[in-house]
Write an enzyme that holds these catalytic residues in place. Structure first.
Site, PDB file in Angstrom:
ATOM      1  N   GLY A 120     -11.366  76.572  44.483  1.00 46.09           N
ATOM      2  CA  GLY A 120     -11.004  76.351  43.082  1.00 46.09           C
ATOM      3  C   GLY A 120      -9.581  76.785  42.783  1.00 46.09           C
ATOM      4  O   GLY A 120      -9.302  77.982  42.647  1.00 46.09           O
TER       5      GLY A 120
ATOM      6  N   PRO B  81      -7.946  72.381  34.298  1.00 44.25           N
ATOM      7  CA  PRO B  81      -7.735  71.203  33.450  1.00 44.25           C
ATOM      8  C   PRO B  81      -6.262  71.029  33.081  1.00 44.25           C
ATOM      9  O   PRO B  81      -5.774  69.908  32.973  1.00 44.25           O
ATOM     10  CB  PRO B  81      -8.584  71.515  32.208  1.00 44.25           C
ATOM     11  CG  PRO B  81      -9.649  72.440  32.691  1.00 44.25           C
ATOM     12  CD  PRO B  81      -9.035  73.254  33.792  1.00 44.25           C
TER      13      PRO B  81
ATOM     14  N   ALA C  47      -3.587  72.555  34.857  1.00 43.72           N
ATOM     15  CA  ALA C  47      -2.660  72.955  35.928  1.00 43.72           C
ATOM     16  C   ALA C  47      -3.074  72.353  37.253  1.00 43.72           C
ATOM     17  O   ALA C  47      -4.118  72.705  37.813  1.00 43.72           O
ATOM     18  CB  ALA C  47      -2.612  74.481  36.048  1.00 43.72           C
ATOM     19  N   GLY C  48      -2.256  71.420  37.741  1.00 48.91           N
ATOM     20  CA  GLY C  48      -2.494  70.791  39.042  1.00 48.91           C
ATOM     21  C   GLY C  48      -1.361  71.135  39.980  1.00 48.91           C
ATOM     22  O   GLY C  48      -1.350  72.193  40.616  1.00 48.91           O
ATOM     23  N   SER C  49      -0.347  70.257  40.034  1.00 53.08           N
ATOM     24  CA  SER C  49       0.820  70.544  40.872  1.00 53.08           C
ATOM     25  C   SER C  49       1.510  71.844  40.430  1.00 53.08           C
ATOM     26  O   SER C  49       2.049  72.590  41.250  1.00 53.08           O
ATOM     27  CB  SER C  49       1.821  69.389  40.785  1.00 53.08           C
ATOM     28  OG  SER C  49       1.244  68.197  41.250  1.00 53.08           O
TER      29      SER C  49
ATOM     30  N   ILE D 124     -13.127  69.959  41.380  1.00 51.38           N
ATOM     31  CA  ILE D 124     -13.504  70.796  42.519  1.00 51.38           C
ATOM     32  C   ILE D 124     -14.576  70.086  43.337  1.00 51.38           C
ATOM     33  O   ILE D 124     -15.711  69.899  42.858  1.00 51.38           O
ATOM     34  CB  ILE D 124     -14.038  72.175  42.027  1.00 51.38           C
ATOM     35  CG1 ILE D 124     -13.041  72.824  41.065  1.00 51.38           C
ATOM     36  CG2 ILE D 124     -14.338  73.071  43.229  1.00 51.38           C
ATOM     37  CD1 ILE D 124     -11.636  72.983  41.598  1.00 51.38           C
TER      38      ILE D 124
ATOM     39  N   GLU E  29      -4.345  67.695  46.798  1.00 51.00           N
ATOM     40  CA  GLU E  29      -3.718  68.489  47.873  1.00 51.00           C
ATOM     41  C   GLU E  29      -2.230  68.138  48.020  1.00 51.00           C
ATOM     42  O   GLU E  29      -1.720  67.939  49.125  1.00 51.00           O
ATOM     43  CB  GLU E  29      -4.473  68.335  49.188  1.00 51.00           C
ATOM     44  CG  GLU E  29      -5.918  68.796  49.024  1.00 51.00           C
ATOM     45  CD  GLU E  29      -6.483  69.479  50.223  1.00 51.00           C
ATOM     46  OE1 GLU E  29      -5.711  70.022  51.036  1.00 51.00           O
ATOM     47  OE2 GLU E  29      -7.710  69.480  50.347  1.00 51.00           O
TER      48      GLU E  29
END
Lengths: 404, 259
Positions: free
Chosen positions: A124, A128, A130-132, A157, A365
């Site tokens: 994890g 919602p 925060a990605g990159s 996830i 990723e």
């Protein structure tokens, strides 16, 4: 230089290919349509030892090398991306982090049951909002005596609703000068009070897989569950990605192969204007590009796997392998549909599923854009990898294969 | 108990067979363990697991047959031996049976020899019965299940697969059995088995090791040719009801002079 896979590699490759072709391929369309993970998949992969393929025998695994992990991922994704996703989160992002960063107690407590397939694991990091931008995460972990209190929400996830353990990265220090230094990593059992999980439906692809969310509300975990030092969470997360991306790149290579094989079969069977469509040069061009990208993607991931075996830092090479293979798998699947014509647009054939499945890996990723920035950064000299407190151990067959 | 299982290396079942220069040609198709023999290995392992004992796999063939033995090792057999000798090229089923019977004798005290029902290359299915005859053991072919096996009383009761159903047969050990698909889906090689197989050095027993003269083939292949391709056309008969379709089909069959 030796490009030859050894007997162990070939044996692993064949075994996983047979499993996928016999047990998964015949039923995968049905589960993809249902948007559910087939209930037999995880227990069967556990029973066959796939979930512990490259973990040392002494920690409950099968003791194979990192190249074997890549080969497994290629074979699994040639059948369906959802199977490789399992390896990405259970093995690449979680179990390998325990191998790299875990204390002996953490290895015994978490890694051994995961490698044996008795417990499933997920990872994890994404939230919602925060990605990159990993350091932009809002989830927190506050120290309270011998425990941490975890709060926050993790999104997108894989295996959220199936796993027993999650490796979560949360903010432990809101005042850190560099927000990256304010993050810490924790192993969290998903049956702890305050944890809720669920699945996300309506995805474009990986529909036969489990993708979901984890919500943490005042979840108490002992200090012993913290992986690495406080403030080391970002470095740990990035090292996890070195392994997760490896599985994604190897898997996407399998997806290119699947698109190629489907296209070859169709181009040899389907006739138009009185001959097989494979005889037409524009179809041949599509096939040629698929061959080119398959071979290149394969070499890139095998090099990364070789570097892992040697214990060499491979952030750059793994990023390149992942970026190239995922972009190429999307292109290959799209062209495979074109080769199939209108039939390719229908789920009567597999290629439309390949296209839907390929897109996710171009985003997760590290988006392709993130990887482009990384590669340019390395080339321009703006970026270099500093040594880690705990490096991923090189593959040592004696250590890996011994009982203890 | 001691079980011997026999495996053969054959071209992949997806291979296209043709004739080149008067010889059968499989192109560059990979060689694999004979699919029927995987069932034999599974049967041998299940019987050893249920009754105690060890399984030794044998393969009669050239050096490449060691791959079939490695597959058997990866599935879980204890030992593997290659039966090979330059004097044996072009052997027929009779030669193979003599060599395999000699191998069983050399291993000694074998309770059960297990075969697949046939090999997908030559497809004769003769080797199990011929080997049994040479050893003077009961031959229980086309076995779909072993109902009872008593190693101390030296008895075995099996179900044979027949077109009409199952035939239950009881015999004495030692015996030869050949197994069919119904016995059970062969297991995948385990990862530990794959490692064991990759490290294994497989011994070769020559005719000298077996203490026999190289047997002579009785079957020769004077001419090999590809049969002419047959033109086949398909027609789908349509209708609004099964009765109508059946009626049209019957008319077609009569019109074509099939009946």
């Amino acid at each position: 230089m030796d490009f030859q896979l050894n007997e162990e590699h070939l044996g692993v490759q064949k075994m996983v290919r047979d499993f996928a072709n016999k047990e998964v391929v015949p039923v995968i369309k049905e589960w993809d349509r249902k948007q559910e993970m087939a209930p037999f998949i995880l227990p069967r992969m556990a029973e066959l030892g796939i979930l512990g393929i490259n973990i040392p025998v002494r920690y409950g695994g099968q003791g194979f090398d990192y190249i074997s992990l890549g080969l497994v991922c290629e074979e699994l994704e040639a059948a369906d991306s959802t199977l490789r996703v399992i390896m990405s989160v259970h093995m690449g992002l979680n179990s390998m982090a325990l191998l790299q960063w875990g204390t002996e107690e953490q290895k015994q407590k978490f890694l051994v049951p995961q490698a044996k397939g008795e417990k499933y694991a997920c990872f994890g990091l994404t939230e919602p909002g925060a990605g990159s931008d990993v350091a932009g995460m809002q989830g927190t972990a506050k120290r309270d005596g011998d425990e941490y209190v975890l709060n926050g929400e993790k999104m997108w996830i894989s295996l959220a609703s199936k796993a027993h353990h999650a490796l979560v990265v949360l903010r432990t220090n809101a005042d850190a000068q560099d927000p990256h230094d304010g993050l810490s990593a924790f192993m969290m059992e998903l049956d702890r009070e305050g944890v809720k999980t669920g699945d996300i439906h309506g995805k474009m692809g990986v529909r036969a897989g489990s993708t979901g969310w984890i919500s943490m509300q005042d979840v108490r975990v002992p200090v012993e569950n913290r992986l690495g030092e406080e403030g080391e969470g970002f470095k740990i997360a990035m090292s996890c990605l070195d392994n997760g991306r490896y599985t994604v790149g190897a898997g996407a290579t399998g997806l290119i192969r699947a698109s190629l094989e489907a296209s070859l079969k169709y181009a040899n069977d389907r006739k138009a204007f009185g001959r097989e469509i494979g005889k037409f040069q524009l179809v041949q061009q599509k096939i040629a590009y698929m061959v080119q990208s398959y071979e290149a993607a394969r070499l890139l991931y095998l090099r990364a796997g070789w570097m892992k075996n040697q214990g060499q830092r491979n952030t750059r090479e793994t990023s390149l392998a992942k970026w190239f293979a995922t972009d190429a798998s999307f292109d290959a699947a799209s062209e495979a549909i074109q080769v199939h014509g209108a039939y390719g647009y229908s789920d009567e054939y597999d290629v439309e599923r390949y296209l839907r499945n390929s897109k996710g890996a171009v985003i997760y990723e590290g988006t392709s854009e993130v990887h482009q920035l990384m590669q340019a950064g390395y080339a321009l000299g703006y970026r270099e990898d500093s040594p880690l407190r705990c490096e991923m151990p090189a593959y040592d067959p004696e250590f890996w294969q011994a009982e203890a | 108990m001691k079980i011997a299982v026999f495996v053969k290396q054959v071209p992949d079942s997806a291979a296209t067979l043709s004739v080149k220069g008067g010889q059968p040609d499989w192109g560059d198709a990979p060689l694999v363990i004979n699919p029927w023999d995987e069932y034999a290995v599974e049967a041998a392992l299940l019987l050893a697991e249920a009754n105690g004992g060890e399984v030794t796999a044998f393969s009669f063939g050239s050096e490449s047959a060691a791959d079939a033995l490695k597959h058997a090792l990866a599935m879980g057999v204890s030992d593997a031996v290659l039966l090979s000798d330059p004097a044996l090229s072009g052997a027929d089923a009779g030669v193979a049976a003599r060599v395999m019977a000699a191998a069983i004798a050399k291993l000694s005290e074998v309770d059960l020899a297990v075969f697949g029902k046939q090999a997908i290359d030559s497809d004769t299915g003769l080797a199990p019965s011929m080997t049994a005859r040479l050893l003077g053991w009961p031959s229980l072919t086309l076995v779909a299940a072993v109902d009872a096996l008593d190693a101390s009383a030296k008895t075995i009761k099996v179900q044979r697969s027949m077109e009409e159903g199952r035939q239950v047969v009881q015999g004495k050990l030692p015996a030869v059995i050949s197994v069919v698909k119904d016995y059970g889906e062969p297991r995948y090689p385990s990862f530990m088995g794959i490692r064991k197989a990759s490290k294994a050095e497989i011994p070769t027993w020559s005719m000298a090791d077996l203490g026999i003269e190289a047997p002579t083939s009785r079957v020769t292949w004077p001419e090999i040719m590809a049969p002419p391709m047959r033109e086949v056309s398909n027609e789908i008969i349509e209708g609004s009801s099964p009765e109508e379709i059946a009626g049209k089909l019957a008319d077609k069959i009569i019109a074509e002079g099939v009946l």
